[in-house]
Design a protein around this motif. Structure first.
Motif, PDB file in Angstrom:
ATOM      1  N   ASN A  52      14.763  11.575  -1.751  1.00 43.86           N
ATOM      2  CA  ASN A  52      14.739  11.959  -0.332  1.00 43.86           C
ATOM      3  C   ASN A  52      16.025  11.516   0.359  1.00 43.86           C
ATOM      4  OD1 ASN A  52      12.145  12.908  -0.653  1.00 43.86           O
ATOM      5  ND2 ASN A  52      11.171  11.061   0.147  1.00 43.86           N
ATOM      6  N   TYR A  53      16.520  10.355  -0.062  1.00 45.32           N
ATOM      7  CA  TYR A  53      17.718   9.798   0.577  1.00 45.32           C
ATOM      8  C   TYR A  53      18.951  10.531   0.051  1.00 45.32           C
ATOM      9  CZ  TYR A  53      14.342   6.593   2.333  1.00 45.32           C
ATOM     10  OH  TYR A  53      13.240   6.090   2.991  1.00 45.32           O
ATOM     11  N   ALA A  54      18.932  10.870  -1.231  1.00 45.29           N
ATOM     12  CA  ALA A  54      20.034  11.653  -1.795  1.00 45.29           C
ATOM     13  C   ALA A  54      20.146  12.986  -1.042  1.00 45.29           C
ATOM     14  CB  ALA A  54      19.794  11.893  -3.286  1.00 45.29           C
ATOM     15  N   ALA A  93       6.900   9.918   0.546  1.00 43.33           N
ATOM     16  CA  ALA A  93       7.099   8.815  -0.419  1.00 43.33           C
ATOM     17  C   ALA A  93       8.471   8.190  -0.190  1.00 43.33           C
ATOM     18  CB  ALA A  93       7.010   9.357  -1.836  1.00 43.33           C
ATOM     19  N   LYS A  94       8.572   6.899  -0.492  1.00 42.42           N
ATOM     20  CA  LYS A  94       9.886   6.246  -0.360  1.00 42.42           C
ATOM     21  C   LYS A  94      10.538   6.324  -1.737  1.00 42.42           C
ATOM     22  CE  LYS A  94      11.675   2.313   2.279  1.00 42.42           C
ATOM     23  NZ  LYS A  94      12.484   3.016   3.257  1.00 42.42           N
ATOM     24  N   THR A  95      11.213   7.420  -1.960  1.00 42.23           N
ATOM     25  CA  THR A  95      11.815   7.677  -3.261  1.00 42.23           C
ATOM     26  C   THR A  95      13.271   8.108  -3.075  1.00 42.23           C
ATOM     27  OG1 THR A  95      11.631   8.982  -5.290  1.00 42.23           O
ATOM     28  CG2 THR A  95      10.916  10.077  -3.271  1.00 42.23           C
ATOM     29  N   ALA A 145       0.843  -1.208   0.000  1.00 43.59           N
ATOM     30  CA  ALA A 145       0.000   0.000   0.000  1.00 43.59           C
ATOM     31  C   ALA A 145       0.874   1.253   0.000  1.00 43.59           C
ATOM     32  CB  ALA A 145      -0.922  -0.014   1.222  1.00 43.59           C
ATOM     33  N   ARG A 146       1.979   1.210   0.765  1.00 45.39           N
ATOM     34  CA  ARG A 146       2.862   2.386   0.793  1.00 45.39           C
ATOM     35  C   ARG A 146       3.524   2.583  -0.554  1.00 45.39           C
ATOM     36  NH1 ARG A 146       7.177   2.650   5.533  1.00 45.39           N
ATOM     37  NH2 ARG A 146       8.282   1.157   4.222  1.00 45.39           N
ATOM     38  N   MET A 147       3.868   1.468  -1.225  1.00 46.94           N
ATOM     39  CA  MET A 147       4.485   1.607  -2.544  1.00 46.94           C
ATOM     40  C   MET A 147       3.470   2.213  -3.531  1.00 46.94           C
ATOM     41  SD  MET A 147       6.787  -1.115  -4.619  1.00 46.94           S
ATOM     42  CE  MET A 147       8.273  -0.450  -5.375  1.00 46.94           C
ATOM     43  N   GLY A 153      12.572   1.358  12.585  1.00 50.43           N
ATOM     44  CA  GLY A 153      12.448   1.126  11.144  1.00 50.43           C
ATOM     45  C   GLY A 153      12.743  -0.334  10.868  1.00 50.43           C
ATOM     46  N   THR A 154      12.418  -0.800   9.684  1.00 51.16           N
ATOM     47  CA  THR A 154      12.579  -2.218   9.361  1.00 51.16           C
ATOM     48  C   THR A 154      14.011  -2.704   9.580  1.00 51.16           C
ATOM     49  OG1 THR A 154      10.805  -2.164   7.771  1.00 51.16           O
ATOM     50  CG2 THR A 154      12.441  -3.883   7.457  1.00 51.16           C
ATOM     51  N   ALA A 155      14.991  -1.937   9.107  1.00 55.23           N
ATOM     52  CA  ALA A 155      16.373  -2.432   9.109  1.00 55.23           C
ATOM     53  C   ALA A 155      16.882  -2.637  10.527  1.00 55.23           C
ATOM     54  CB  ALA A 155      17.266  -1.460   8.342  1.00 55.23           C
ATOM     55  N   GLU A 212      10.844  15.777  12.721  1.00 55.51           N
ATOM     56  CA  GLU A 212      10.315  15.008  11.594  1.00 55.51           C
ATOM     57  C   GLU A 212      10.733  13.545  11.765  1.00 55.51           C
ATOM     58  OE1 GLU A 212       7.983  17.272   9.292  1.00 55.51           O
ATOM     59  OE2 GLU A 212       9.406  16.600   7.774  1.00 55.51           O
ATOM     60  N   GLU A 213      11.895  13.203  11.272  1.00 62.07           N
ATOM     61  CA  GLU A 213      12.351  11.816  11.395  1.00 62.07           C
ATOM     62  C   GLU A 213      13.849  11.767  11.156  1.00 62.07           C
ATOM     63  OE1 GLU A 213      10.936   9.254   8.240  1.00 62.07           O
ATOM     64  OE2 GLU A 213      10.659  10.973   6.930  1.00 62.07           O
ATOM     65  N   LEU A 214      14.421  10.569  11.302  1.00 63.07           N
ATOM     66  CA  LEU A 214      15.840  10.393  11.023  1.00 63.07           C
ATOM     67  C   LEU A 214      16.000  10.112   9.526  1.00 63.07           C
ATOM     68  CD1 LEU A 214      16.975   8.137  14.003  1.00 63.07           C
ATOM     69  CD2 LEU A 214      16.323  10.519  13.986  1.00 63.07           C
ATOM     70  N   GLY A 215      17.238  10.030   9.065  1.00 62.81           N
ATOM     71  CA  GLY A 215      17.476   9.770   7.647  1.00 62.81           C
ATOM     72  C   GLY A 215      16.782   8.509   7.157  1.00 62.81           C
ATOM     73  N   GLY A 216      16.697   7.488   8.009  1.00 63.83           N
ATOM     74  CA  GLY A 216      16.082   6.230   7.577  1.00 63.83           C
ATOM     75  C   GLY A 216      15.237   5.574   8.637  1.00 63.83           C
ATOM     76  N   MET A 217      14.760   6.354   9.619  1.00 66.85           N
ATOM     77  CA  MET A 217      13.947   5.780  10.697  1.00 66.85           C
ATOM     78  C   MET A 217      13.020   6.831  11.286  1.00 66.85           C
ATOM     79  SD  MET A 217      16.439   3.316  12.915  1.00 66.85           S
ATOM     80  CE  MET A 217      17.930   4.169  12.599  1.00 66.85           C
ATOM     81  N   ASN A 218      11.934   6.383  11.887  1.00 68.64           N
ATOM     82  CA  ASN A 218      11.037   7.291  12.615  1.00 68.64           C
ATOM     83  C   ASN A 218      11.517   7.445  14.050  1.00 68.64           C
ATOM     84  OD1 ASN A 218       8.576   5.709  10.708  1.00 68.64           O
ATOM     85  ND2 ASN A 218       8.898   7.918  10.605  1.00 68.64           N
ATOM     86  N   ILE A 219      10.978   8.461  14.728  1.00 64.06           N
ATOM     87  CA  ILE A 219      11.407   8.720  16.112  1.00 64.06           C
ATOM     88  C   ILE A 219      10.209   8.708  17.054  1.00 64.06           C
ATOM     89  CG2 ILE A 219      11.349  11.266  15.789  1.00 64.06           C
ATOM     90  CD1 ILE A 219      13.802  11.331  17.716  1.00 64.06           C
ATOM     91  N   GLU A 277       5.682   7.267   6.665  1.00 64.94           N
ATOM     92  CA  GLU A 277       4.894   6.565   7.679  1.00 64.94           C
ATOM     93  C   GLU A 277       5.460   5.166   7.846  1.00 64.94           C
ATOM     94  OE1 GLU A 277       2.260   7.620   9.449  1.00 64.94           O
ATOM     95  OE2 GLU A 277       2.101   9.606   8.554  1.00 64.94           O
ATOM     96  N   GLY A 278       6.223   4.948   8.905  1.00 62.03           N
ATOM     97  CA  GLY A 278       6.907   3.665   9.091  1.00 62.03           C
ATOM     98  C   GLY A 278       5.949   2.579   9.558  1.00 62.03           C
ATOM     99  N   ILE A 279       6.147   1.396   9.012  1.00 62.37           N
ATOM    100  CA  ILE A 279       5.326   0.237   9.402  1.00 62.37           C
ATOM    101  C   ILE A 279       5.799  -0.277  10.765  1.00 62.37           C
ATOM    102  CG2 ILE A 279       4.736  -2.137   8.720  1.00 62.37           C
ATOM    103  CD1 ILE A 279       5.123  -0.831   5.742  1.00 62.37           C
ATOM    104  N   THR A 280       7.100  -0.139  11.032  1.00 66.34           N
ATOM    105  CA  THR A 280       7.619  -0.544  12.347  1.00 66.34           C
ATOM    106  C   THR A 280       7.028   0.360  13.427  1.00 66.34           C
ATOM    107  OG1 THR A 280       9.671  -1.027  11.189  1.00 66.34           O
ATOM    108  CG2 THR A 280       9.743  -1.123  13.584  1.00 66.34           C
ATOM    109  N   ARG A 281       7.036   1.671  13.189  1.00 71.01           N
ATOM    110  CA  ARG A 281       6.496   2.609  14.179  1.00 71.01           C
ATOM    111  C   ARG A 281       5.024   2.314  14.444  1.00 71.01           C
ATOM    112  NH1 ARG A 281       5.616   9.135  13.735  1.00 71.01           N
ATOM    113  NH2 ARG A 281       4.434   8.502  11.890  1.00 71.01           N
TER     114      ARG A 281
HETATM  115  C1  LIG Z   1      13.048   7.897   5.991  1.00 69.46           C
HETATM  116  C2  LIG Z   1      12.492   6.701   6.669  1.00 69.46           C
HETATM  117  N1  LIG Z   1      11.654   6.884   7.689  1.00 69.46           N
HETATM  118  C3  LIG Z   1      11.116   5.835   8.338  1.00 69.46           C
HETATM  119  C4  LIG Z   1      11.399   4.539   7.973  1.00 69.46           C
HETATM  120  C5  LIG Z   1      10.780   3.405   8.717  1.00 69.46           C
HETATM  121  O1  LIG Z   1       9.849   2.721   7.922  1.00 69.46           O
HETATM  122  P1  LIG Z   1       9.555   1.183   8.141  1.00 69.46           P
HETATM  123  O2  LIG Z   1       9.290   1.018   9.604  1.00 69.46           O
HETATM  124  O3  LIG Z   1       8.348   0.898   7.322  1.00 69.46           O
HETATM  125  O4  LIG Z   1      10.755   0.448   7.714  1.00 69.46           O
HETATM  126  C6  LIG Z   1      12.261   4.304   6.895  1.00 69.46           C
HETATM  127  C7  LIG Z   1      12.601   2.956   6.395  1.00 69.46           C
HETATM  128  O5  LIG Z   1      12.989   2.056   7.023  1.00 69.46           O
HETATM  129  C8  LIG Z   1      12.835   5.410   6.235  1.00 69.46           C
HETATM  130  O6  LIG Z   1      13.676   5.220   5.214  1.00 69.46           O
END
Ligand SMILES: Cc1ncc(COP(=O)(O)O)c(C=O)c1O
Length: 365
Positions: free
Chosen positions: A211-213, A206-208, A104-106, A312-314, A242-249, A268-272
């Motif tokens: 944003n990471y660049a 969006a997971k694009t 759904a997020r994709m 986050g997932t990782a 807001e959030e971390l580079g690759g994780m929610n807080i 919107e993180g699925i882990t959070r």
């Molecule tokens: C910017 C960012 N925020 C939050 C998350 C957490 O999302 P999820 O819990 O779905 O992995 C991620 C990915 O892991 C991410 O890249």
């Protein structure tokens, strides 16, 4: 971009990898997988075109892609991705965690990036197909998994700026151990003052790739200051978390309330979402609202905010020990709530705990 021509089911063509790793080579990798360094023997590839919809689904040997130098993704970054894991349970079966939420997020990411929406059943089938070929790559040691990386990009060779009419979707997979070198030790976070990750009306939700660049220079600044990750504030008032580079807080208050930023420009993180659900099940109050950096700073100083963690997932859940900025520091000693929620979540993911929300989906059957 809706795809009305999609067939109801996809029949995947399968081409085995003749040069697949031997059992001995694979076992050596699985003994110490690291994160994102090694890849399995196969990948999924599905084509999409504006005229033909989704077509030519296949599982083929993992290997380099052939791209026209004019492929739109190389110029305009029209790309999205997902990240989720496959977990091996004690009986050998292979499961994933809430894959429909990733699908759904994709689809939401696709709408924002003017890419075609991959139907949920195709997304799930693509994971199952890859596991059918590469299930032996799902490690079984504690806290290990197979990280699945679905992604989609504009393949059309065309330099005009418009949504591409030819797109490919892929899934690759990478065996994974701990994300942070220090394991469960609290991580340190650098507060970015110079850079924003996302802006109003932009692509932050969006997971694009872009944003990471945009986050990398701030991440490099975090490393320069001896920190593991970077925390971004909102780009308008520059005071809301807001959030971390690759994780929610998430912040934890003395009374057990969990506080997490609500913003249209974070992912919107699925882990959070799952961690907060488990916390609510335990009776914690959860507040999803704007949180300022001053609220965190003052709360930590007064003892009202006792803990912070990233999720986050990782990395699943990582306690935050320190937030550093150019002119102040916040520290937390407690990791109790973070680690206890982490173990409840991982117990569900690895089949050790009751899956009372029906979050797990079997991939190998
Ligand atoms: C910017 C960012 N925020 C939050 C998350 C957490 O999302 P999820 O819990 O779905 O992995 C991620 C990915 O892991 C991410 O890249």
């Amino acid at each position: 971009m809706k795809n009305l021509l999609a067939p109801q089911t996809l029949q995947f063509a399968r081409t085995p990898n003749e040069g697949a790793k031997s059992d001995v080579e694979r076992d050596a990798i699985l003994a110490d997988p690291g994160f994102g360094k090694h890849f399995t023997d196969h990948m999924v590839d599905i084509c999409w075109s504006a005229l033909g919809g989704w077509h030519r689904p296949r599982v083929q040997p993992y290997g380099p892609l052939s791209l026209d130098p004019a492929a739109a993704v190389l110029h305009y970054g029209q790309e999205i991705f997902e990240g989720l894991k496959a977990y091996r349970h004690a009986d050998g079966s292979i499961w994933s965690f809430r894959p429909e939420a990733n699908a759904a997020r994709m689809q939401r990411s696709a709408r924002r990036l003017a890419l075609p929406e991959l139907p949920t059943e195709f997304f799930i089938d693509s994971l199952k197909e890859l596991i059918a070929a590469d299930g032996s790559w799902v490690p079984s040691a504690a806290d290990t998994s197979l990280y699945l990386r679905p992604f989609m990009f504009a393949k059309e060779a065309f330099l005009g700026v418009r949504p591409a009419e030819k797109v490919n979707y892929y899934v690759i997979a990478s065996p994974a151990g701990a994300y942070f070198k220090g394991g469960l030790a609290p991580v340190s976070i650098w507060l970015s003052a110079n850079y924003s990750r996302a802006g109003k009306g932009g692509t932050g939700a969006a997971k694009t790739g872009g944003n990471y660049a945009a986050s990398l220079v701030a991440q490099a600044e975090a490393y320069e200051h001896g920190c593991d990750q970077v925390l971004f504030l909102d780009s308008v008032e520059e005071r809301f978390l807001e959030e971390l580079g690759g994780m929610n807080i998430v912040l934890v208050k003395k009374d057990g309330t969990l506080l997490t930023p609500e913003s249209p420009s974070i992912l919107e993180g699925i882990t959070r979402d799952s961690i907060l659900q488990l916390a609510e099940d335990r009776g914690h109050t959860v507040e999803r609202r704007q949180v300022t950096i001053d609220e965190w700073r003052e709360g930590a100083a007064s003892g009202d905010i006792v803990e912070a963690f990233a999720c986050g997932t990782a990395a699943v859940v990582a306690p935050i020990g320190t937030l550093k900025s150019a002119d102040f520091e916040i520290t937390h000693d407690s990791t109790e709530t973070a680690l206890s929620l982490r173990s409840e979540l991982t117990d569900i993911q690895y089949g050790r705990g009751e899956d009372r929300h029906g979050w797990m989906m079997r991939l190998d059957a």
